[in-house]
Design an enzyme around this catalytic site. Structure first.
Site, short mmCIF file in Angstrom:
data_model
loop_
_atom_site.label_atom_id
_atom_site.label_comp_id
_atom_site.label_asym_id
_atom_site.label_seq_id
_atom_site.Cartn_x
_atom_site.Cartn_y
_atom_site.Cartn_z
N GLY A 1 0.77 -1.24 0.00
CA GLY A 1 0.00 0.00 0.00
C GLY A 1 0.80 1.28 0.00
N GLU B 1 3.84 4.31 6.05
CA GLU B 1 2.65 3.47 5.90
C GLU B 1 1.56 4.25 5.17
OE1 GLU B 1 1.18 0.76 5.47
OE2 GLU B 1 1.00 -0.19 7.44
N ASP B 2 0.72 3.54 4.44
CA ASP B 2 -0.35 4.20 3.69
C ASP B 2 -1.47 4.69 4.60
OD1 ASP B 2 -1.27 1.63 4.30
OD2 ASP B 2 -1.91 1.15 2.26
N ASP C 1 -5.21 2.82 10.96
CA ASP C 1 -6.57 2.74 11.47
C ASP C 1 -6.59 2.12 12.86
OD1 ASP C 1 -6.20 0.09 10.53
OD2 ASP C 1 -7.65 0.30 8.93
N LYS D 1 -6.96 7.32 10.13
CA LYS D 1 -8.38 7.07 10.35
C LYS D 1 -8.57 6.81 11.85
CE LYS D 1 -10.20 4.13 7.42
NZ LYS D 1 -10.81 2.92 6.81
N PHE E 1 -14.12 3.23 4.11
CA PHE E 1 -13.14 2.35 3.46
C PHE E 1 -12.66 3.03 2.19
CE2 PHE E 1 -11.27 -1.15 1.23
CZ PHE E 1 -10.64 -1.85 2.25
N ASP F 1 -5.85 -0.73 -1.42
CA ASP F 1 -6.62 -1.69 -2.19
C ASP F 1 -7.78 -2.28 -1.40
OD1 ASP F 1 -5.60 -5.03 -1.75
OD2 ASP F 1 -5.00 -3.39 -0.44
N ARG G 1 -5.61 -0.37 -6.48
CA ARG G 1 -4.38 0.32 -6.10
C ARG G 1 -3.95 1.36 -7.14
NH1 ARG G 1 -1.96 -2.11 -1.77
NH2 ARG G 1 -2.24 -4.35 -1.56
#
Length: 160
Positions: free
Chosen positions: A22, A77-78, A81, A109, A130, A137, A143
């Site tokens: 990601g 990191e993408d 959460d 998030k 989401f 993805d 992606r």
């Protein structure tokens, strides 16, 4: 974010660790904006499977290729959460004795947070939706979207 990182590490070597898959697109864009000497490595983990909700169970599927001992490390990191993945990675990386260890995330998030996490660099704070695209993805799809988009799933698909 790149300007903030550059100020924090001016004149120092950086070692960025991207979390596959990601963070790859975000990492590529980020490093082009940081005019410092740097090196890269990657780790891969799994915590989602094919569903839209984290399983809460994290597995390391690809480890680093080189030692980080004594390095200024930024984990990239993408999305943050629940906090499970980043906390898991931070425990592993701290045991390897980097000089400094910081975290950069594209998306935060916070509404999904289960474990507390200290993040040093945040691109955007987003609501509990989401999202896909720009490296993120759903079951290996989306992606390649150039933007971050909200994915609406039928209720049955969210249970996968």
């Amino acid at each position: 974010m790149a300007a903030h990182i550059t100020r924090d590490f001016r004149g120092q070597h950086l070692h960025l660790i991207g979390v596959l898959n990601g963070a790859s697109i975000f990492l590529a864009d980020l490093i082009r904006q940081i005019p410092l000497e740097m090196s890269l490595d990657f780790m891969a983990l799994s915590s989602y499977g094919s569903g839209a909700r984290s399983s809460g169970e994290v597995r390391l599927t690809k480890d680093l290729d080189q030692s980080i001992e004594g390095l200024n490390v930024i984990l990239v990191e993408d999305i943050l959460d629940t906090g499970f993945t980043i906390n898991y990675l931070m425990r592993i990386l701290k045991q390897r004795h980097p000089r400094t260890l910081r975290v950069a995330v594209l998306l935060d998030k916070a509404g999904r947070r289960i474990q507390p996490v200290k993040v040093d660099y945040v691109g955007f704070r987003i609501p509990d939706r989401f999202v896909v695209g720009y490296g993120l993805d759903h079951a290996g799809r989306y992606r390649n979207l150039k933007d971050v988009c909200v994915l609406s799933l039928p209720a049955a698909a969210e249970l996968l």
